[in-house]
Motif scaffolding. Structure first.
Motif, PDB file in Angstrom:
ATOM      1  N   GLN A 159     -15.575   0.851   3.738  1.00  0.00           N
ATOM      2  CA  GLN A 159     -14.210   0.358   3.539  1.00  0.00           C
ATOM      3  C   GLN A 159     -14.181  -1.165   3.514  1.00  0.00           C
ATOM      4  OE1 GLN A 159     -12.802   3.711   6.693  1.00  0.00           O
ATOM      5  NE2 GLN A 159     -11.315   2.095   6.314  1.00  0.00           N
ATOM      6  N   HIS A 160     -13.222  -1.674   2.766  1.00  0.00           N
ATOM      7  CA  HIS A 160     -13.006  -3.123   2.703  1.00  0.00           C
ATOM      8  C   HIS A 160     -11.669  -3.447   3.335  1.00  0.00           C
ATOM      9  CE1 HIS A 160     -11.462  -6.701   0.214  1.00  0.00           C
ATOM     10  NE2 HIS A 160     -12.249  -7.180   1.156  1.00  0.00           N
ATOM     11  N   LEU A 161     -11.652  -4.413   4.252  1.00  0.00           N
ATOM     12  CA  LEU A 161     -10.437  -4.880   4.886  1.00  0.00           C
ATOM     13  C   LEU A 161     -10.081  -6.229   4.249  1.00  0.00           C
ATOM     14  CD1 LEU A 161      -8.285  -4.617   7.006  1.00  0.00           C
ATOM     15  CD2 LEU A 161      -9.919  -5.306   8.748  1.00  0.00           C
ATOM     16  N   THR A 202     -11.420   4.625  10.697  1.00  0.00           N
ATOM     17  CA  THR A 202     -11.001   6.019  10.841  1.00  0.00           C
ATOM     18  C   THR A 202     -12.178   6.842  11.375  1.00  0.00           C
ATOM     19  OG1 THR A 202     -11.723   6.754   8.646  1.00  0.00           O
ATOM     20  CG2 THR A 202      -9.557   5.676   8.802  1.00  0.00           C
ATOM     21  N   ILE A 233     -17.509  -0.989   7.504  1.00  0.00           N
ATOM     22  CA  ILE A 233     -16.281  -1.692   7.133  1.00  0.00           C
ATOM     23  C   ILE A 233     -16.574  -3.190   7.118  1.00  0.00           C
ATOM     24  CG2 ILE A 233     -15.433  -1.715   9.535  1.00  0.00           C
ATOM     25  CD1 ILE A 233     -12.571  -1.451   8.329  1.00  0.00           C
ATOM     26  N   ASN A 270     -19.045   6.344   3.629  1.00  0.00           N
ATOM     27  CA  ASN A 270     -17.656   5.879   3.594  1.00  0.00           C
ATOM     28  C   ASN A 270     -17.630   4.394   3.974  1.00  0.00           C
ATOM     29  OD1 ASN A 270     -14.944   5.412   3.723  1.00  0.00           O
ATOM     30  ND2 ASN A 270     -14.512   6.916   5.316  1.00  0.00           N
ATOM     31  N   GLN A 300       0.827  -1.206   0.000  1.00  0.00           N
ATOM     32  CA  GLN A 300       0.000   0.000   0.000  1.00  0.00           C
ATOM     33  C   GLN A 300       0.863   1.259   0.000  1.00  0.00           C
ATOM     34  OE1 GLN A 300      -2.760  -1.247  -1.068  1.00  0.00           O
ATOM     35  NE2 GLN A 300      -4.075  -0.171   0.344  1.00  0.00           N
ATOM     36  N   PHE A 343      -8.147  -0.250  11.286  1.00  0.00           N
ATOM     37  CA  PHE A 343      -8.531   0.258   9.969  1.00  0.00           C
ATOM     38  C   PHE A 343      -9.625   1.316  10.056  1.00  0.00           C
ATOM     39  CE2 PHE A 343      -5.900  -2.691   7.872  1.00  0.00           C
ATOM     40  CZ  PHE A 343      -5.905  -2.415   6.517  1.00  0.00           C
ATOM     41  N   GLN A 356     -13.274  -3.864  -3.324  1.00  0.00           N
ATOM     42  CA  GLN A 356     -13.596  -2.690  -2.531  1.00  0.00           C
ATOM     43  C   GLN A 356     -15.069  -2.326  -2.773  1.00  0.00           C
ATOM     44  OE1 GLN A 356     -10.731   0.553  -2.917  1.00  0.00           O
ATOM     45  NE2 GLN A 356      -9.058  -0.917  -3.182  1.00  0.00           N
ATOM     46  N   TRP A 357     -15.556  -1.344  -2.034  1.00  0.00           N
ATOM     47  CA  TRP A 357     -16.967  -0.968  -2.123  1.00  0.00           C
ATOM     48  C   TRP A 357     -17.380  -0.834  -3.580  1.00  0.00           C
ATOM     49  CZ3 TRP A 357     -21.660  -1.139  -0.819  1.00  0.00           C
ATOM     50  CH2 TRP A 357     -22.597  -0.170  -1.173  1.00  0.00           C
ATOM     51  N   THR A 401     -15.062   6.651   8.947  1.00  0.00           N
ATOM     52  CA  THR A 401     -15.587   5.361   8.514  1.00  0.00           C
ATOM     53  C   THR A 401     -17.038   5.199   8.941  1.00  0.00           C
ATOM     54  OG1 THR A 401     -13.404   4.336   8.697  1.00  0.00           O
ATOM     55  CG2 THR A 401     -15.300   2.853   8.634  1.00  0.00           C
TER      56      THR A 401
END
Length: 571
Positions: free
Chosen positions: A241-243, A155, A161, A239, A6, A153, A181-182, A158
Motif C-alpha cells: 500500500q501507498h500512503l 489493515t 506500506i 499487498n 476517496q 492505514f 501506488q504500488w 497489509t
C-alpha cells in the motif's frame, strides 16, 4: 480532504460532481501550500480515530547510528519520541547506543532485542496486530503524525506500506517525492518506494526453518529493496500500500555504501528473476536496473499493423525505418489501405506488396481507426501484434525486441513506447488517466534525454494506458477483450479504452524508455477542424468519462497532488 475525495470516488455521480465543481476552487499549489494542506488533512486524520490501547500494533524502527554526528542522531530520535502514536520501539545499531537508550524506555540496543521481541505478550506472529518494522537513517526526521497515519492505514492483510518523502538541506525542506501506488515494474527498475517503508514481520517468518528468527532474517536482507523481493518471492500478490503523505524527511548526506547497495540489489533482482530473464544490467541511470526478459525459441512472429490513407512519404519513411533499423527479424507488416486516391501512393503500396515488404490489405469503408485495426487483426498471422501509425519513424534497433520480450510475459498486457516529436521533445511516455478530465500523455514536451519527475522518463514502469501509435499486445489477449471499440471510439481514446479493458482482465500495461521512435503526430489524419470532427471528439470524451469515470479518477500510476490540468508531471 484526501479521505473525502476517496469516499466521493466510490459514488460515481458524487465523484463527478465533486471534480467538476470543487477542484477548480483556488488552491495554493506551491510546495509550501501543499505541505500546509497535508498538515491539515493529517491533523483531521489523527483526530478522527483514536489508537486502541487495548490492542495496539507495535511499530518497530531500526536506526544505524554508526558514523553519524551526535546532533543528527538526537534530532532523529526526538522526531520519533514526539510521535503522537505511542506504541513504537526504536532499535539502535552501533556503538554508544546506551546514552541514547536512556532518553526513552522504548529505545533498545539492536543486539539485545531478540528476547524482547519473541515474548508472546508483545509479539504474536499469528495475531492480526502483528508488528511492522522499518528503517530510518540517522539524521532523517519523521513527521509528528507519521506513525499514527501508518497505524490507521495498515489493515489485517497489509504486507508492506510506504509513504511519500521530501528532502532536508540544512534547515530547508524541498523536492517532495509524490509516488505512485504500488508499481511492480517501476520497482523492478529502481527502489522508488524508498524511505519509511514498513514491512509486516510475517514476511520473515518462513526462515525459521533455516534457523533464523524473523529479526535476524530481516537484518540479513540488508536493504528494503531486498526485503521487498523476499516478500514477493513468497507471495507474488503481496499487498503493498501507498500512503500519499509526506511523512519522511530525508537529509542530504553522503552515503558511501549507496552504490554498493545498488549493485547488491541488482544481484538480488537477478536471482529473483533467474527463470524469467536472461540478465539484469545497469539501466539508463546508475541507480536503475534493466531487465532482459526471456524470449521463447523459436522467436514468435510479430504482425505490425499500419493503417494509411495516401501518405506515400510517411509510409515510406515508416517502413524503411523498420527494415533498416530493427534487429528483431521475425515480423510481417500488414499495410491497410483505407481508400487511398493518390496514384503515386497507390503505386508505391503495390510495389511494396510485390517486393514482399508488406501484405497489402484494402479497407473499403470510411475512416474508422478501431475498425481498420480490428479488420487487420483478423488477417494477422503473428501471435504478437504491434499497432503502428504510418507517421512513426523507428530510431532504436532494439525497439521490437523490447516489445516482444515484455509482451511475452504472462502478466503483461499492452506495451508502449517512448515517442518523440521531430524536434526531439517527448510526445508520449505513458498515458495518465484523469489528465484534462479524460486522459493525457506523461511528460509531454520534455526535452529528449530528460530524466523526468523522479527519473520516470528513464525507467520501465506500469501505466494505466499507452498510445496505439506504437502498441504491442498478444493477439489472443487483444481478441479476448474485444479489440478496439469501433462503435463508440472510431478515432480517439480507443487505445486508452483497450488498455483499461486489458487491465480489468488482470494484466499490467507497461511503458519502456528503451522503445524509441519519432512520431510525426496525426499528419495524415489532420486536426479536429470541422464541426463534425469536433462533435465526434466531444462524444468520444463523454463516452470515456461516462464509461470509465475519467473525469474523477486518480490514476494509480500518478498521485492525487500532481496536476490534472497539464501533461508535465508538475504540482
Amino acid at each position: 480532504m484526501f479521505f473525502i475525495r476517496q469516499q466521493l470516488r466510490k459514488i460515481d455521480w458524487l465523484a463527478r460532481f465533486y471534480r467538476k465543481h470543487f477542484t477548480d476552487l483556488p488552491f495554493d499549489r506551491t510546495e509550501e501550500g501543499i505541505r500546509r494542506q497535508q498538515q491539515l488533512e493529517l491533523s483531521q486524520l489523527v483526530s478522527s480515530e483514536t489508537c486502541d490501547n487495548e490492542s495496539p500494533r507495535l511499530l518497530l524502527l531500526v536506526m544505524d547510528i554508526e558514523q553519524t554526528e551526535h546532533d543528527l542522531i538526537v534530532q532523529s530520535i526526538e522526531s520519533i519520541i514526539k510521535q503522537n502514536y505511542p506504541h513504537w520501539c526504536l532499535l539502535l545499531k552501533g556503538a554508544q547506543t546506551q546514552q541514547y537508550s536512556k532518553r526513552d524506555n522504548r529505545i533498545y540496543h539492536f543486539d539485545n532485542c531478540n528476547v524482547l521481541f519473541t515474548k508472546e505478550d508483545i509479539v504474536n506472529l499469528d495475531d492480526e496486530n502483528s508488528p511492522f518494522i522499518a528503517t530510518i537513517d540517522a539524521g532523517d526526521l519523521l513527521h509528528p503524525f507519521a506513525l499514527q497515519a501508518m497505524y490507521q492505514f495498515i489493515t489485517p492483510t497489509t504486507d508492506v506500506i510506504y509513504s511519500d518523502h521530501d528532502v532536508i538541506d540544512g534547515t530547508k525542506r524541498h523536492s517532495p517525492c509524490f509516488k505512485p501506488q504500488w508499481n511492480r515494474d517501476l520497482f523492478f527498475s529502481t527502489d522508488y518506494m524508498a524511505n519509511l517503508t514498513f514491512f509486516s514481520i510475517r514476511l520473515f517468518q518462513s526462515d525459521k526453518e533455516n534457523g533464523f528468527d524473523w529479526l535476524t532474517c530481516w537484518e540479513k536482507l540488508t536493504t528494503d529493496y531486498r526485503r521487498c523481493l523476499h516478500g514477493l518471492k513468497q507471495d507474488s500478490d503481496l499487498n503493498i500500500q501507498h500512503l500519499p503523505y509526506l511523512l519522511y524527511h530525508q537529509r542530504i548526506v553522503e552515503k558511501n555504501a549507496h552504490a554498493e547497495h545498488i549493485i547488491e540489489d541488482r544481484k538480488a533482482l537477478t536471482n529473483f528473476l533467474a527463470t524469467r530473464a536472461t540478465s539484469v544490467e545497469q539501466g539508463l541511470l546508475t541507480t536503475s536496473h534493466k531487465i532482459n526478459w526471456l524470449i521463447p525459441k523459436p522467436e514468435p512472429l510479430v504482425s505490425i499493423i499500419i493503417p494509411t490513407y495516401n501518405g506515400k512519404a510517411l509510409v515510406q519513411q515508416c517502413i524503411e525505418s523498420v527494415y533498416q533499423t530493427t534487429q528483431y527479424t521475425n515480423f510481417e507488416i500488414l499495410l491497410i489501405d483505407n481508400q487511398s486516391d493518390d496514384q503515386a501512393a497507390c503505386d508505391y503500396f503495390q510495389t511494396l506488396a510485390k517486393n514482399n515488404k508488406v501484405r497489402l490489405l484494402s479497407y473499403h469503408h470510411p475512416f474508422n481507426y478501431s475498425a481498420i485495426n480490428n479488420f487487420a487483426v483478423e488477417h494477422a498471422k503473428g501471435s504478437i501484434l504491434v499497432l503502428l501509425n504510418n507517421d512513426i519513424e523507428v530510431i532504436s534497433p532494439d525497439w521490437l525486441t523490447e516489445i516482444v520480450a515484455n509482451v511475452n510475459r504472462e502478466d503483461i498486457g499492452c506495451v508502449g513506447a517512448m515517442l518523440y516529436y521531430p524536434n526531439d521533445t517527448v510526445q508520449h511516455a505513458g498515458v495518465v488517466l484523469g489528465l484534462g478530465r479524460c486522459a493525457g500523455h506523461s511528460h509531454k514536451h520534455y526535452p529528449r534525454g530528460s530524466t523526468g519527475y523522479m527519473n520516470r522518463l528513464k525507467l520501465v514502469q506500469n501505466y494505466s494506458a499507452v498510445t496505439a501509435a506504437c502498441l504491442g499486445i498478444r493477439k489472443t489477449l487483444y481478441q479476448q477483450v474485444g479489440g478496439l471499440n469501433d462503435i463508440d471510439l472510431t478515432v480517439a481514446f480507443n487505445d486508452v479504452d483497450l488498455c483499461i479493458k486489458v487491465e480489468q482482465a488482470g494484466y499490467r500495461n507497461l511503458w519502456s524508455p528503451y522503445i524509441e521512435l519519432y512520431h510525426h503526430e496525426s499528419i495524415s489524419r489532420g486536426s479536429e477542424n470541422t464541426s463534425a470532427k469536433r462533435k465526434r471528439a466531444k462524444a468520444e470524451i463523454n463516452y470515456m468519462q461516462n464509461t470509465w469515470q475519467l473525469d474523477t479518477i486518480v490514476d494509480p500510476a500518478y498521485h492525487p497532488l500532481l496536476t490534472i490540468e497539464r501533461e508535465d508531471f508538475t504540482i
